[in-house]
Design a protein around this motif. Structure first.
Motif, short mmCIF file in Angstrom:
data_model
loop_
_atom_site.label_atom_id
_atom_site.label_comp_id
_atom_site.label_asym_id
_atom_site.label_seq_id
_atom_site.Cartn_x
_atom_site.Cartn_y
_atom_site.Cartn_z
N GLY A 42 0.78 -1.23 0.00
CA GLY A 42 0.00 0.00 0.00
C GLY A 42 0.82 1.28 0.00
N LYS A 43 2.13 1.15 -0.10
CA LYS A 43 2.99 2.33 -0.07
C LYS A 43 3.80 2.43 -1.36
CE LYS A 43 3.45 2.66 4.94
NZ LYS A 43 4.42 2.81 6.08
N GLU A 44 4.34 3.62 -1.59
CA GLU A 44 5.17 3.82 -2.77
C GLU A 44 6.56 3.22 -2.54
OE1 GLU A 44 3.23 8.02 -4.43
OE2 GLU A 44 5.28 7.96 -3.70
N ARG A 45 7.21 2.93 -3.65
CA ARG A 45 8.58 2.44 -3.57
C ARG A 45 9.48 3.57 -3.06
NH1 ARG A 45 10.62 -1.28 -8.41
NH2 ARG A 45 8.57 -2.11 -7.81
N GLU A 46 10.32 3.27 -2.08
CA GLU A 46 11.14 4.32 -1.49
C GLU A 46 12.61 3.95 -1.48
OE1 GLU A 46 9.42 4.81 2.37
OE2 GLU A 46 10.14 2.88 3.11
N PHE A 47 13.41 4.97 -1.62
CA PHE A 47 14.85 4.82 -1.68
C PHE A 47 15.41 4.44 -0.32
CE2 PHE A 47 19.14 5.67 -2.82
CZ PHE A 47 19.71 6.43 -1.80
N VAL A 48 16.41 3.55 -0.33
CA VAL A 48 17.08 3.14 0.90
C VAL A 48 18.55 3.56 0.87
CG1 VAL A 48 17.78 1.21 2.35
CG2 VAL A 48 15.52 1.19 1.25
N ALA A 49 19.27 3.17 -0.17
CA ALA A 49 20.71 3.46 -0.23
C ALA A 49 21.20 3.27 -1.65
CB ALA A 49 21.50 2.56 0.72
N VAL A 50 22.34 3.90 -1.96
CA VAL A 50 22.96 3.74 -3.26
C VAL A 50 24.48 3.73 -3.07
CG1 VAL A 50 22.93 6.24 -3.69
CG2 VAL A 50 23.09 4.65 -5.63
N ILE A 51 25.15 3.02 -3.99
CA ILE A 51 26.61 2.96 -3.97
C ILE A 51 27.11 3.27 -5.38
CG2 ILE A 51 26.67 0.46 -4.40
CD1 ILE A 51 29.10 0.39 -2.43
N SER A 52 28.20 4.01 -5.44
CA SER A 52 28.75 4.40 -6.74
C SER A 52 29.37 3.20 -7.44
CB SER A 52 29.80 5.49 -6.53
OG SER A 52 30.88 5.00 -5.71
N TRP A 53 29.71 3.40 -8.71
CA TRP A 53 30.20 2.29 -9.52
C TRP A 53 31.46 1.68 -8.92
CZ3 TRP A 53 35.08 2.65 -11.57
CH2 TRP A 53 35.64 3.93 -11.61
N GLY A 54 32.34 2.48 -8.35
CA GLY A 54 33.58 1.97 -7.78
C GLY A 54 33.48 1.60 -6.32
N GLY A 55 32.38 1.97 -5.69
CA GLY A 55 32.19 1.67 -4.28
C GLY A 55 32.73 2.70 -3.33
N SER A 56 33.30 3.78 -3.84
CA SER A 56 33.91 4.77 -2.94
C SER A 56 32.91 5.73 -2.33
CB SER A 56 34.98 5.57 -3.71
OG SER A 56 34.39 6.26 -4.79
N SER A 57 31.73 5.84 -2.95
CA SER A 57 30.71 6.76 -2.44
C SER A 57 29.42 6.02 -2.18
CB SER A 57 30.45 7.88 -3.45
OG SER A 57 31.62 8.64 -3.68
N THR A 58 28.80 6.38 -1.07
CA THR A 58 27.50 5.82 -0.72
C THR A 58 26.59 6.92 -0.22
OG1 THR A 58 28.20 5.30 1.54
CG2 THR A 58 28.46 3.56 -0.10
N TYR A 59 25.31 6.66 -0.30
CA TYR A 59 24.34 7.62 0.21
C TYR A 59 23.15 6.84 0.75
CZ TYR A 59 21.28 11.65 0.57
OH TYR A 59 20.45 12.62 1.05
N TYR A 60 22.67 7.27 1.91
CA TYR A 60 21.53 6.60 2.54
C TYR A 60 20.39 7.59 2.72
CZ TYR A 60 25.03 3.08 3.77
OH TYR A 60 26.01 2.12 3.71
N VAL A 61 19.19 7.06 2.72
CA VAL A 61 18.04 7.91 2.95
C VAL A 61 18.17 8.54 4.32
CG1 VAL A 61 16.69 6.02 3.91
CG2 VAL A 61 15.54 7.98 2.90
N ASP A 62 17.78 9.79 4.41
CA ASP A 62 17.92 10.49 5.69
C ASP A 62 16.60 11.02 6.20
OD1 ASP A 62 17.42 12.48 3.92
OD2 ASP A 62 19.29 13.54 4.21
#
Length: 127
Positions: A42-62
């Motif tokens: 019943g909810k929309e798809r939501e972002f959790v985390a992403v990692i860059s192609w090389g793995g050096s950068s990540t971002y998490y939902v805040d």
């Protein structure tokens, strides 16, 4: 062309851990950023985390009151064409279908930015 297959979901008690895996086909997988999303009933798809192609950068939902970043860790092993989502101290509100997605953009954070999607894996946390 990239094909993604998630695994590692299941039923776990609150406070437990799971490690999701996103296995990819394609020789250029290391050129793609990979994100994890989740969708509860019943909810929309939501972002959790992403990692860059090389793995050096990540971002998490805040946006969560209870920080995902403090409990979840995204990582990748390009030699194995696999991205992981380690989830610790799981809560009932983490129950959802978890999807991985890939795109050539640096760190995409919305579903519309992703070109390729897996079929999802169910995570159920019992309280």
């Amino acid at each position: 062309q990239v094909q993604l297959v998630e695994s590692g979901g299941g039923l776990v008690q609150a406070g437990g851990s799971l490690r999701l895996a996103c296995a990819a086909s394609g020789r250029t997988f290391s050129s793609y950023a990979v994100g994890w999303f989740r969708q509860a009933p019943g909810k929309e798809r939501e972002f959790v985390a992403v990692i860059s192609w090389g793995g050096s950068s990540t971002y998490y939902v805040d946006s969560y009151v209870d920080s995902v970043k403090a409990r979840f860790t995204i990582s990748r092993d390009n030699a194995k064409n696999t991205v992981y989502l380690q989830m610790n101290n799981l809560k009932s509100e983490d129950t959802a279908v978890y999807y991985c997605a890939a795109d050539r953009r640096p760190l995409p954070r919305t579903p519309d930015e992703y070109m390729y999607w897996g079929q999802g894996t169910q995570v159920t946390v019992s309280s």
